[in-house]
Each structure stands twice: as C-alpha cells, then as structure tokens.
Design a protein around this motif. Structure first.
Motif, PDB file in Angstrom:
ATOM      1  N   SER A   1       9.608 -14.204  35.272  1.00 56.53           N
ATOM      2  CA  SER A   1      10.128 -15.137  36.273  1.00 56.53           C
ATOM      3  C   SER A   1      10.400 -14.439  37.598  1.00 56.53           C
ATOM      4  N   VAL A   2      10.848 -13.179  37.523  1.00 54.82           N
ATOM      5  CA  VAL A   2      11.082 -12.412  38.753  1.00 54.82           C
ATOM      6  C   VAL A   2       9.757 -12.103  39.439  1.00 54.82           C
ATOM      7  N   ASN A   3       8.739 -11.747  38.649  1.00 52.52           N
ATOM      8  CA  ASN A   3       7.419 -11.505  39.233  1.00 52.52           C
ATOM      9  C   ASN A   3       6.880 -12.751  39.915  1.00 52.52           C
ATOM     10  N   GLU A   4       7.131 -13.904  39.338  1.00 51.94           N
ATOM     11  CA  GLU A   4       6.679 -15.152  39.954  1.00 51.94           C
ATOM     12  C   GLU A   4       7.385 -15.394  41.284  1.00 51.94           C
ATOM     13  N   ILE A   5       8.678 -15.088  41.325  1.00 52.65           N
ATOM     14  CA  ILE A   5       9.426 -15.222  42.581  1.00 52.65           C
ATOM     15  C   ILE A   5       8.829 -14.305  43.643  1.00 52.65           C
ATOM     16  N   GLU A   6       8.522 -13.057  43.252  1.00 47.06           N
ATOM     17  CA  GLU A   6       7.953 -12.097  44.197  1.00 47.06           C
ATOM     18  C   GLU A   6       6.594 -12.570  44.697  1.00 47.06           C
TER      19      GLU A   6
ATOM     20  N   GLN B   1      16.597 -16.097  29.507  1.00 47.77           N
ATOM     21  CA  GLN B   1      15.201 -16.534  29.524  1.00 47.77           C
ATOM     22  C   GLN B   1      14.532 -16.280  30.879  1.00 47.77           C
ATOM     23  N   GLU B   2      15.223 -16.633  31.966  1.00 46.51           N
ATOM     24  CA  GLU B   2      14.604 -16.496  33.285  1.00 46.51           C
ATOM     25  C   GLU B   2      15.664 -16.468  34.376  1.00 46.51           C
ATOM     26  N   ILE B   3      15.224 -16.004  35.540  1.00 49.06           N
ATOM     27  CA  ILE B   3      16.055 -16.008  36.737  1.00 49.06           C
ATOM     28  C   ILE B   3      15.812 -17.341  37.455  1.00 49.06           C
ATOM     29  N   PRO B   4      16.856 -17.981  37.990  1.00 46.98           N
ATOM     30  CA  PRO B   4      16.640 -19.239  38.715  1.00 46.98           C
ATOM     31  C   PRO B   4      15.512 -19.115  39.730  1.00 46.98           C
ATOM     32  N   LYS B   5      14.585 -20.068  39.690  1.00 49.07           N
ATOM     33  CA  LYS B   5      13.331 -19.948  40.449  1.00 49.07           C
ATOM     34  C   LYS B   5      13.522 -19.925  41.955  1.00 49.07           C
ATOM     35  N   ASP B   6      14.490 -20.693  42.459  1.00 46.33           N
ATOM     36  CA  ASP B   6      14.572 -20.748  43.921  1.00 46.33           C
ATOM     37  C   ASP B   6      15.453 -19.654  44.519  1.00 46.33           C
ATOM     38  N   PHE B   7      15.755 -18.579  43.716  1.00 44.95           N
ATOM     39  CA  PHE B   7      16.441 -17.423  44.291  1.00 44.95           C
ATOM     40  C   PHE B   7      15.598 -16.765  45.385  1.00 44.95           C
ATOM     41  N   GLY B   8      14.293 -16.992  45.304  1.00 43.32           N
ATOM     42  CA  GLY B   8      13.418 -16.468  46.353  1.00 43.32           C
ATOM     43  C   GLY B   8      13.710 -17.075  47.708  1.00 43.32           C
ATOM     44  N   GLU B   9      14.404 -18.195  47.729  1.00 46.59           N
ATOM     45  CA  GLU B   9      14.723 -18.868  48.989  1.00 46.59           C
ATOM     46  C   GLU B   9      15.998 -18.329  49.642  1.00 46.59           C
ATOM     47  N   ILE B  10      16.665 -17.399  48.958  1.00 45.80           N
ATOM     48  CA  ILE B  10      17.843 -16.765  49.571  1.00 45.80           C
ATOM     49  C   ILE B  10      17.325 -15.782  50.625  1.00 45.80           C
ATOM     50  N   TYR B  11      17.460 -16.131  51.877  1.00 39.58           N
ATOM     51  CA  TYR B  11      16.797 -15.332  52.930  1.00 39.58           C
ATOM     52  C   TYR B  11      17.409 -13.949  53.085  1.00 39.58           C
ATOM     53  N   THR B  12      18.641 -13.758  52.584  1.00 42.31           N
ATOM     54  CA  THR B  12      19.281 -12.437  52.689  1.00 42.31           C
ATOM     55  C   THR B  12      18.912 -11.511  51.533  1.00 42.31           C
ATOM     56  N   LEU B  13      18.273 -12.050  50.476  1.00 45.56           N
ATOM     57  CA  LEU B  13      18.026 -11.267  49.265  1.00 45.56           C
ATOM     58  C   LEU B  13      17.023 -10.150  49.536  1.00 45.56           C
ATOM     59  N   GLU B  14      17.441  -8.915  49.235  1.00 45.08           N
ATOM     60  CA  GLU B  14      16.605  -7.745  49.477  1.00 45.08           C
ATOM     61  C   GLU B  14      16.006  -7.168  48.203  1.00 45.08           C
TER      62      GLU B  14
ATOM     63  N   ASN C   1      25.476  -9.123  27.938  1.00 47.19           N
ATOM     64  CA  ASN C   1      26.179 -10.314  27.466  1.00 47.19           C
ATOM     65  C   ASN C   1      25.205 -11.209  26.701  1.00 47.19           C
ATOM     66  N   ASP C   2      25.659 -12.408  26.326  1.00 50.84           N
ATOM     67  CA  ASP C   2      24.833 -13.290  25.501  1.00 50.84           C
ATOM     68  C   ASP C   2      24.261 -14.453  26.302  1.00 50.84           C
ATOM     69  N   LEU C   3      24.233 -14.341  27.623  1.00 52.25           N
ATOM     70  CA  LEU C   3      23.749 -15.423  28.480  1.00 52.25           C
ATOM     71  C   LEU C   3      22.273 -15.711  28.198  1.00 52.25           C
ATOM     72  N   MET C   4      21.959 -16.987  27.960  1.00 52.72           N
ATOM     73  CA  MET C   4      20.577 -17.408  27.708  1.00 52.72           C
ATOM     74  C   MET C   4      20.001 -18.218  28.870  1.00 52.72           C
ATOM     75  N   GLN C   5      20.814 -19.081  29.456  1.00 57.64           N
ATOM     76  CA  GLN C   5      20.343 -19.950  30.523  1.00 57.64           C
ATOM     77  C   GLN C   5      21.271 -19.825  31.733  1.00 57.64           C
TER      78      GLN C   5
END
Length: 856
Positions: free
Chosen positions: A825-830, A798-811, A771-775
């Motif tokens: 941005s994903v590497n930064e979350i990791e 451009q990037e994945i929302p930064k505080d997705f890392g705080e989703i405790y269920t995210l695998e 799709n054409d999603l930018m933000q």
C-alpha cells in the motif's frame, strides 16, 4: 582561562548573596559589591582583548594569567570559607566571612589597578611583529593541506562548477565550509583551475586571507592579479587608493575571486567593497571554517559543506598516496590498510599524514597493525603542524567558548555525548548560567566545525554530539597546557594539579585520589569505570567539588561521604540504593542522576523539598516522591521516573515549572478510572512539554477514559499502557503536539478509526511500534502537518490509509518488520505521487515479507 574564572566567581558571589543573606553583614555586602565591580571590569577587558586580538601585545597573555590566578585564588578562599562556616557557630558566620573577604578585595583591587594602568601595544612590539595573534597562519601549515587530493571531491567539484556557471547574472557568493584539513582549499583550487571555468571569466583573482591578514598585503595581492603592471610593496598609495584602483580594473569585467581561509566578517566587509557588481555573472568563492562568516557574506547563498570522506574514499586516498595509482596493495595488507583508513575518520589531512608514515615503514602486516592501533598518535608524532592546522580554530574562539570546547575532553574517545547532559555540565561548572545560553554556545562550536552533531531527532534537532579524534587530541593538549583538565587511562599516572580530572580506568588505589585533592583546587571528578568501595571515603576530601560523575559502576549503599560536599551542583551515580535523607545537605545541587539497584521503587526522602536549586532529577527506576505541604521546587524542570501512584494534584502543584516528565505505572495504577485520575492531575503542569508514560508490560483490559493532558505538551510517548483507540480523542485535542510515539501496545485494539473532526493540527512525527492494529481508518485531513510516519513490527496492519499521499507536508514513510500488504500500500502511494510529478516523498521498507498466514 581567565574569562571562565571571572564568570565562575561572579556566579559564586551572587549565589552566596541569594542563598545565605543572613551571612551578609553591611560590611560584607560592600566588599561583595566591590568584588563584583572589579570582576565586571575584568570581564569587559577580557572580552575586548578576545575580540581585538590583533591590536594587543603578547604581554596580555601574562596579564590574563595573573587575572586567572588572582580570581581563582579568591574563589578558592571564599568557597572554602563557606564550607567551614557549617562547622562553626552560626553567630560567627558573618564575622568569619567578613574576615576572609577583606584581603581578597585588596588583592583584586591591586590587580584591577594594574590592568587599568597597562599599555598593551608597544613600539617594540610593532617593530618586532610580536603581536598576540590567534594561532598559526594558514600559510605556515599550508604544506600539509591536501592540495593534490581529488579523491572524494568529485561530486563537490561538479556542484561548485554548476553554481559558477549558473544563469544568475548578479554577483553571487559561493561559500565552501568545513573543518580544518578537510579539503576546502583543494576544492576551491580545483574549481579555480578548471579550464572551462578559466574560459568563462575575464579576470581570475586568488587571495589567501588567513587569521593574520594585513589589509595592505591583501590589496596589493589582488591588484597584482588584475594589473599587468609590476606592483611594488613600497607604493605610496594608501588603502583607499588601492581599493579604488582594483575597483576600476574590475569594472565591467566578469571576474572570479577566490578568498581562501576567511575567519572574520571584517575582512569580508573590507574586501567585498572592492569588487563591483555589474550584473554580469561575476562570482566570489570563499572558504571558511565558520558558518557565521559565510552567512554574513551572503545570507541568501547556501554554503557548500565539505563532508568527511566515507570508508571507500578514505581507503582509496590512502592507497593512492602509499602505492600510487598503478601499484596494487598486497592482499595481506589490504584489510589492515582499510582499518587504518577508517580510523582516520574521513579527514584527508589525517589520511595524508598516515600515508606518509606508512610509506616510510616496512610493508608488513605487523608494522601496519601497529599503526592501526595508534593512528591518532602517529598523526601527532609525524607532524606537530597537523594539530597546528586544527589549533587555529581553537585559538580563534572567543573566551567564553574555550572552556565549553575543552570540556569535550572529559568524555572517552568516540563518545556520543548527550547534548542535554553536556549543557547541564557546562552550567554546573559555572561556564554559563542557563541552558538556553548553552544551546547558543553549542551552535557556535558546531558552526565553527569543532564539534560534530552525531544524532538528530526527526525534526533535525540535535540529540548527541562528538569530536573527531584529532580534535580530541588537540583538546587534551590544550587542556593540560592550560591546567584546565587532566584525562588519564592509567590510575598510576602522575597527577598534575588541575581543577578537573577524568578517569577512564578503574580506581582502586588511594594515591591517585589523594594527590588530586591535596590542594583544594579540584572542582570536577568523572569516573567512567569503577570506583573502589575503599576509595569512596576519600571523596569527602574534595571539599570544593562541583561535579561528581561515577558513570558506569556505583555503590550498593548510598555513599554518605558525598553528602559532605556542599558545593556539588552535578551528581551522577551509576548504581545505588535509596538516596539518603542527608542528600538535602547538598543545597547547591542542580542535577541528580542515579540508577537504582533495588527491585522495589526507591523512595526519595521528603528532605528533597529543601533542595531549592534542583533542576533535574533522573532515576532509572520508578520513584515515589512524597509531598510536603507548603514546600515547592520552583526550579525543577526534569523528572524521571516518577511512580504513577505519586501523581497527585498536590505534588504537581509543587513543581509548577516542570518541562519533561517520565511516568512509570504498576498494573493497579494504569486501569480505568485510576488511570484517568492520575492523568487528569497532570493538567496543572502548564509548562510541561515532554511526557513519557510506561506501564509494567502486563496485559490490561482497555477501558475508555476521559482525561485532560496539559495543553503545552509537544512530545508524548506511550508504552504498555494498553489504552483503547477510542482514548485517542484525549490526545487529538492537544493543540501543540508535534511528536507522538505509540510503543509496545501503548494503544490496544484492532481498529483505529478517526472521523473528519479529529485533527492532529501540529503533529509532525508519528511512530507506531508493536501492537495488534489491523485496520487504520484515517485520511489526510486528520494529519495536515505530518512530516514523517514510522511503523515498526506492526505485523497485523493490512494497509496504510491510501490518501496519506495527499498530505503535502509528508516527507517520508518508513516500514520495518511489517506486513507485506502494508508495504504494498505504501508503494502504491509512492507510485501515485510520482505519476503526479511529486518526487518529494521518501519511502523506506525493510523486512516486510510477512504474508497473511504468517501474520496471523
């Protein structure tokens, strides 16, 4: 297959009473009730002999064959009579049916009296040991077990040893699970003989149980391991005294017990009482093919599952057994050898047999290529006992699972079989009566390591399944022996009289079909290649056919011969034009799957509303479904692909129990208020769980809409719908939504903004593709239950929302063909999560090299 014959006839009689009550006179009803009573007795008898095999003589086998013959003949007569009734005057239908049933009742009664008066265990049987036991003993085929195989088991060995040396002081059970010939006994023996493990335990006990265990032999075997005294078979001690002697010998000692090849809960319940739990770190290792046995032994102890070998370990094992550890494989044989190893599909037992064969033939490329072409045939020819190892699992199956397992032989070699399709076929065949029971049967077969799950959905739910090639060879052998199924790749092959045929080659000759239909036995025809147009009229000869599947190639015109097959329950056609109005003559039809040839949406004739038993209607192109006032399809659960223009409140009110729906819309049906109207009409589908919507792919200017989708939805897929991101407010309200897939401009616009009040409370899986999603303006609060996030070809984001890392269920977060900044941005979350000590987030990034210039 007596059990499945009984179940099938019960279903036929009950369906007759429900569908055609006007055919049932008082006398006929009495005879139907009498037949059902006798069949219920047969079913109880067969279940009892299946569960207590060890107590019954081999004469039961003959009795089962007689039951199957009598019951199958009765069903043939009844179904043929139903077929003929259509051709006689309706007023004579009752009389004709009553006349047909009378001799059948008498014959079944005679069979029932024979069963009731039978004696199934004789003194002669006990003296000769001629008991009806479930298959070969493991001891008889142990010489083929890969006892010296170490390749590929190194990691397994370390894990088992670690558990044996664990700090837990209470007695722990460590189950080792896997299919026959995979190396369970080898792994247990390696563990048992490990010097460090030998030193850790005071007492070491190895007992091989197998299917044909005798309690006294097991107890004497254990006693010989724990006692220095000579144990004699003729000891006067009964079983209870032997168990007491063992218990006292082990009391206060740290022991290691290996119970190899366990098949039943009963033997565990018996033997485990002899092993005291003194809270001193004792361990019991058991090997089994059946998950239920392992879970029964200790529900809290996770079983260790032995996997099939990978390609590298398979070649390493084959190389080692053919050339030894020192000799090198000639260069000209290595590639061919790797092909041979790969075609053994990771089963050590098969690799050992093939290695033995290769060791005996010339070491030339030509000889090895011949083996590579027919690995499965080589294994079977080299050793009948090889299939004997696997046959033990089949012979131990309960009666109701055997036909379900043998049915896997219908599909071509190496097939990934869709599980929903498989279960629908089981139901259509009459093996079982509802899909939920089919799920239980499949789980049981998987837990017994006979069927393998091939593909899963994101949440682990099974999607496709298959069988190992050797298991398939076993299926084909048993299916032909039982006259359950014949599979042929050669249309000129000699046909045997069975109830099911599966053709894996094109059929252009009449002889093959004529011989298959000659005695009215045939219930199933699968054509996985083309069926000649001249052969189509012959289908009319199969008067009792229940399943007809022409999988790959079909017909330019709908074959009218099919509409004569009144007993059809499952119909699959590769390609054809609009289904004929006389399709409704198939009043028993439950599943209809067809691919359309035409460019225009095919129309399903209004007579379809007569088909009360239809459960699934699957057409590859969008279809227009006309509505008939006051008519309903109460049993319809699956519908695809329905034209968006058919989405009226009246239509959906007439299919109230729909669970899965696929919609296809043209441009005029997917815009603004029109789209909103169609989607709002879905709200009356109170049981809808899965919805897919696909429009025609043309760009549509996104217009915000308001609509209410069914609150029961769990899975939603949108493709080419070009909805504005503001419309996500309609989706977020769905209280049970677990899976959301946004594909190919399902939503359109460069910004997706979620406020704190927009929460996907149950969403576990989110896919965004192309799709054409930018933000993406969102946070962890919006996705509190998210487990897996997948982005594909989102080249502008451009990037994945930064505080997705705080989703405790995210695998896991997966990016494929996305922008480099999004990957960063994903590497930064990791990295942030790892710095906080959280290592449960898995990140997969593939082909994310797009820079800013490239993306724009």
């Amino acid at each position: 297959m007596a059990y499945v014959a009984v179940v099938s006839l019960v279903g036929t009689l009950k369906q007759l009473v429900q569908l055609k009550p006007h055919w049932i006179s008082d006398d006929t009803r009495k005879m139907v009730d009498s037949l059902l009573e006798s069949l219920e007795y047969f079913r109880d008898f067969l279940e009892n002999t299946s569960q207590r095999r060890r107590e019954y003589s081999a004469k039961v086998k003959e009795l089962e064959r007689e039951i199957r013959s009598a019951v199958s003949e009765a069903e043939d007569v009844i179904e043929l009579q139903i077929y003929k009734i259509k051709e006689v005057e309706k007023g004579k239908a009752r009389e004709a049916l009553c006349e047909a049933l009378s001799p059948l009742v008498e014959k079944i009664d005679v069979m029932k009296r024979k069963v009731m008066g039978g004696s199934f265990v004789t003194n002669e049987d006990l003296q000769t040991g001629e008991l009806l036991l479930p298959g070969h003993s493991s001891r008889h085929v142990a010489k083929l077990n890969p006892e010296t195989v170490v390749v590929g088991l190194e990691d397994d060995l370390m894990r088992i040893i670690t558990r044996l040396k664990g700090s837990m002081s209470s007695r722990e059970v460590i189950p080792i699970l896997g299919m026959g010939g995979i190396g369970k006994t080898t792994l247990a023996k390696m563990t048992y003989d490990d010097p460090e493990i030998r030193d850790r335990f005071d007492m070491h006990i190895w007992v091989t149980v197998s299917q044909e265990y005798h309690t006294r032999e097991l107890l004497l075997g254990v006693l010989s391991c724990v006692s220095n005294d000579q144990i004699k078979q003729e000891t006067d001690d009964d079983d209870d005294k032997l168990m007491d002697r063992i218990f006292k010998k082990l009391k206060g000692r740290r022991y290691l017990v290996v119970m190899d090849d366990i098949w039943s809960n009963d033997v565990w319940d018996l033997m485990s009482r002899t092993f005291p739990d003194d809270d001193n770190g004792s361990r019991i290792v058991l090997t089994s093919r059946i998950r239920g046995v392992a879970m029964h032994a200790d529900p809290d102890s996770p079983p260790h599952e032995v996997s099939l070998l990978n390609a590298d370990d398979s070649w390493k094992l084959l190389h080692e057994k053919v050339f030894g550890e020192q000799q090198v494989c000639p260069d000209e044989l290595e590639d061919i050898g790797k092909q041979v190893a790969q075609r053994c599909q990771g089963l050590p037992l098969a690799l050992l047999v093939v290695a033995g064969h290769l060791s005996k033939i010339e070491r030339t490329p030509e000889s090895w290529k011949d083996v590579a072409k027919s690995v499965s045939k080589v294994v079977v020819n080299e050793s009948d006992n090889c299939l004997g190892v696997l046959a033990m699992s089949y012979n131990y199956l309960p009666n109701h699972l055997k036909p379900c397992f043998l049915y896997m032989g219908v599909f071509p070699e190496d097939s990934d079989v869709d599980i929903d399709r498989l279960i629908n076929l089981w139901v259509s065949e009459g093996f079982l009566w509802e899909e939920l029971v089919g799920r239980d049967c499949l789980e049981d077969l998987v837990s017994r390591n006979l069927i393998m799950v091939r593909n899963r959905r994101f949440n682990g739910e099974w999607k496709t399944c298959g069988v190992h090639d050797l298991v398939r060879d076993l299926i084909l052998r048993e299916a032909e022996k039982e006259k359950f199924l014949q599979v042929t790749k050669d249309p000129s092959a000699k046909m045997i009289h069975v109830r099911r045929y599966s053709f894996h080659s094109s059929i252009y000759q009449d002889d093959c079909l004529r011989s298959s239909s000659s005695d009215h036995l045939t219930r199933t025809l699968h054509f996985f290649r083309s069926l000649g147009s001249k052969q189509v009229p012959l289908l009319e000869c199969f008067k009792l056919l229940r399943v007809l599947a022409v999988v790959q190639y079909g017909f330019e015109k709908f074959p009218l011969a099919i509409t004569k097959l009144l007993h059809l329950r499952y119909l699959q056609l590769g390609y054809c034009d609009d289904p004929h109005c006389s399709l409704s003559e198939l009043y028993n039809l439950q599943i209809f799957v067809v691919r359309s040839l035409g460019r225009n949406p095919p129309t399903i004739h209004k007579t379809i509303w007569r088909m009360k038993h239809l459960r699934h209607l699957q057409v590859s192109h969008s279809i227009f479904l006309p509505k008939i006032p006051s008519k309903k399809l109460q049993n319809l659960e699956g519908l695809s692909c329905l034209s968006m223009s058919s989405c009226t409140f009246e239509l959906f009110s007439a299919i109230p129990n729909l669970k899965t729906l696929t919609l296809h819309g043209r441009q005029k049906d997917c815009q603004g208020e029109k789209m909103s109207e169609h989607l709002n009409n879905l709200s009356c589908l109170k049981r809808l769980e899965q919805l897919k919507i696909r429009c025609n792919g043309l760009y549509l200017f996104p217009i915000p809409c308001k609509y209410n989708l069914p609150a029961s939805l769990k899975r939603l897929t949108l493709s080419y719908t070009f909805l504005p991101w503001e419309d996500m407010a309609n989706i977020v309200k769905l209280p049970k939504l677990e899976v959301l897939k946004i594909k190919n401009y399902g939503f359109y616009g460069d910004v997706w903004r979620l406020n704190d009040g927009e929460i996907f409370n149950q969403l576990k899986f989110l896919l965004i593709r192309r799709n054409d999603l930018m933000q993406w303006k969102a946070g962890s609060v919006n996705f509190p239950m998210l487990q897996r996030l997948v982005l594909r070809t989102c080249i502008y984001l451009q990037e994945i929302p930064k505080d997705f890392g705080e989703i405790y269920t995210l695998e896991s977060i997966e990016l494929y063909n996305c922008r480099r900044t999004a990957a960063n941005s994903v590497n930064e979350i990791e990295e942030e999560q790892e710095s906080m000590g959280n290592d449960c987030l898995n990140v997969l990034i593939d082909d994310c090299s797009r820079g800013a210039d490239h993306a724009s």
